[in-house]
Write a protein that holds these residues in place. Structure first.
Motif, mmCIF file in Angstrom:
data_model
loop_
_atom_site.group_PDB
_atom_site.id
_atom_site.type_symbol
_atom_site.label_atom_id
_atom_site.label_comp_id
_atom_site.label_asym_id
_atom_site.label_seq_id
_atom_site.Cartn_x
_atom_site.Cartn_y
_atom_site.Cartn_z
ATOM 1 N N ASN A 226 -8.692 36.874 49.427
ATOM 2 C CA ASN A 226 -7.692 35.816 49.528
ATOM 3 C C ASN A 226 -7.499 35.114 48.189
ATOM 4 O O ASN A 226 -6.374 34.804 47.799
ATOM 5 C CB ASN A 226 -8.087 34.811 50.613
ATOM 6 N N GLN B 73 -5.189 37.136 46.122
ATOM 7 C CA GLN B 73 -3.866 37.391 46.708
ATOM 8 C C GLN B 73 -3.692 38.865 47.113
ATOM 9 O O GLN B 73 -2.639 39.478 46.908
ATOM 10 C CB GLN B 73 -2.757 36.956 45.749
ATOM 11 N N SER C 82 -3.161 40.171 49.925
ATOM 12 C CA SER C 82 -2.114 40.450 50.906
ATOM 13 C C SER C 82 -0.769 40.769 50.272
ATOM 14 O O SER C 82 0.126 41.303 50.937
ATOM 15 C CB SER C 82 -1.951 39.268 51.875
ATOM 16 N N GLN D 89 0.874 40.899 54.213
ATOM 17 C CA GLN D 89 -0.090 40.822 55.302
ATOM 18 C C GLN D 89 -1.267 41.742 54.982
ATOM 19 O O GLN D 89 -1.144 42.644 54.142
ATOM 20 C CB GLN D 89 0.544 41.254 56.639
ATOM 21 N N ASP E 44 4.358 32.146 61.036
ATOM 22 C CA ASP E 44 3.927 32.445 59.667
ATOM 23 C C ASP E 44 4.851 31.757 58.666
ATOM 24 O O ASP E 44 5.356 32.379 57.741
ATOM 25 C CB ASP E 44 3.918 33.963 59.448
ATOM 26 N N HIS F 16 2.259 26.220 56.619
ATOM 27 C CA HIS F 16 0.921 26.355 57.190
ATOM 28 C C HIS F 16 0.167 25.035 57.339
ATOM 29 O O HIS F 16 -1.061 25.047 57.530
ATOM 30 C CB HIS F 16 0.085 27.310 56.335
ATOM 31 N N PHE G 201 -0.650 33.199 62.059
ATOM 32 C CA PHE G 201 -1.187 33.760 60.825
ATOM 33 C C PHE G 201 -1.703 32.662 59.889
ATOM 34 O O PHE G 201 -1.354 31.496 60.008
ATOM 35 C CB PHE G 201 -0.124 34.597 60.110
ATOM 36 N N ASP G 202 -2.558 33.079 58.962
ATOM 37 C CA ASP G 202 -3.129 32.227 57.920
ATOM 38 C C ASP G 202 -4.051 31.139 58.449
ATOM 39 O O ASP G 202 -4.255 30.111 57.791
ATOM 40 C CB ASP G 202 -2.036 31.646 57.019
ATOM 41 N N VAL H 247 -7.140 29.881 56.196
ATOM 42 C CA VAL H 247 -7.186 28.746 55.258
ATOM 43 C C VAL H 247 -8.381 27.847 55.557
ATOM 44 O O VAL H 247 -9.029 27.332 54.637
ATOM 45 C CB VAL H 247 -5.870 27.944 55.302
ATOM 46 N N ARG I 281 -0.576 24.282 47.057
ATOM 47 C CA ARG I 281 -0.164 24.424 48.457
ATOM 48 C C ARG I 281 -0.525 23.153 49.234
ATOM 49 O O ARG I 281 -1.586 22.560 49.002
ATOM 50 C CB ARG I 281 -0.842 25.632 49.108
ATOM 51 N N ASN J 11 -4.478 22.886 58.509
ATOM 52 C CA ASN J 11 -4.033 24.277 58.394
ATOM 53 C C ASN J 11 -3.782 24.876 59.780
ATOM 54 O O ASN J 11 -3.999 24.206 60.803
ATOM 55 C CB ASN J 11 -5.089 25.088 57.631
ATOM 56 N N VAL K 213 -6.323 37.678 58.070
ATOM 57 C CA VAL K 213 -5.851 36.346 57.684
ATOM 58 C C VAL K 213 -5.622 35.468 58.909
ATOM 59 O O VAL K 213 -5.216 34.319 58.777
ATOM 60 C CB VAL K 213 -4.544 36.406 56.855
#
Length: 244
Positions: free
Chosen positions: A37, A40, A42, A54, A155, A158, A183-184, A187, A198, A205, A234
């Motif tokens: 993660n 990055q 994904s 993804q 998604d 977030h 998703f996600d 975090v 972010r 999250n 994720v």
């Protein structure tokens, strides 16, 4: 009489369940989740020419769910490059039925053009607008009318507040025995500020939103068997099954 298919499936079920208590395997997965993660990971993949952003493990999980459920409609908030829309549409094309409805507050012109030019666009409709705006939700209601089996994937933004609002607004679309996938949620398991700039972070999250949502909505349960199966994902604790 022995049934080798049933035996194989039973062995797989037992193996997946045992993953939940396999500390070395879980620790290895947690370390990969952390480092990948931060790197990055994904962003490295595409589906039929479109960036999908993804993890392959989550896409395999989605394939299994879509094949089993055979939804008439998949609703996804958050479009980005459109890879997920294309992926879901291609699976529905193989099944022979179903549509995908994508929602994004800002569908970039170059992404919109690429999605519309794709052969799988015939099963895709897009709505530009905030996923939690009343006029957007009204459009989704109109589009979903008459659909017998519906899945939802969240998604987009977030933050806890946004995802919790989405959960409350889009959960009613999900039909019994289908899934609401958030998703996600990863975090919550990442160090603070691992992706600077972010607005979401530990304690704020998608996973914290899921925790609050399931407390008040017993019709949905976190499917931990998917977590134990994937380990690298994720969306840990983000696969919510509608059970009633």
């Amino acid at each position: 009489m022995n049934n080798p298919i049933a035996e194989f499936l039973k062995e797989r079920e037992q193996r997946i369940e045992s993953n939940g208590s396999n500390s070395p395997l879980k620790q290895a997965a947690e370390q990969f989740n952390l480092e990948s993660n931060k790197s990055q990971y994904s962003y490295n993949f595409s589906w039929m020419g479109r960036p999908i952003i993804q993890y392959p493990q989550d896409m395999i999980a989605m394939q299994e769910l879509i094949w089993d459920i055979k939804p008439d409609l998949i609703i996804e908030t958050g479009i980005a490059h459109g890879g997920s829309l294309i992926y879901y549409a291609s699976l529905l094309e193989l099944i022979g039925k179903g549509e995908v409805l994508g929602i994004d507050i800002d569908i970039r012109a170059h992404n919109k053009a690429a999605i519309e030019a794709h052969p799988m666009f015939k099963r895709i409709t897009m709505i530009e607008g905030s996923s939690i705006a009343s006029d957007t939700v009204d459009k989704v209601k109109a589009y979903a009318a008459g659909k017998q089996t519906i899945m939802v994937c969240l998604d987009s933004n977030h933050t806890h507040e946004h995802v919790l609002n989405e959960l409350k607004l889009y959960a009613p679309f999900v039909t019994k025995d289908s899934y609401l996938v958030v998703f996600d949620t990863i975090v919550e398991d990442m160090p603070d500020n691992y992706l600077p700039g972010r607005p979401w972070k530990k304690g704020d999250n998608p996973k914290t939103a899921v925790w609050d949502f399931v407390k008040e909505h017993p019709e949905f349960e976190i499917d931990h068997s998917i977590d134990n199966k994937l380990l690298i994902s994720v969306a840990p604790e983000g696969y919510l099954k509608r059970v009633k």
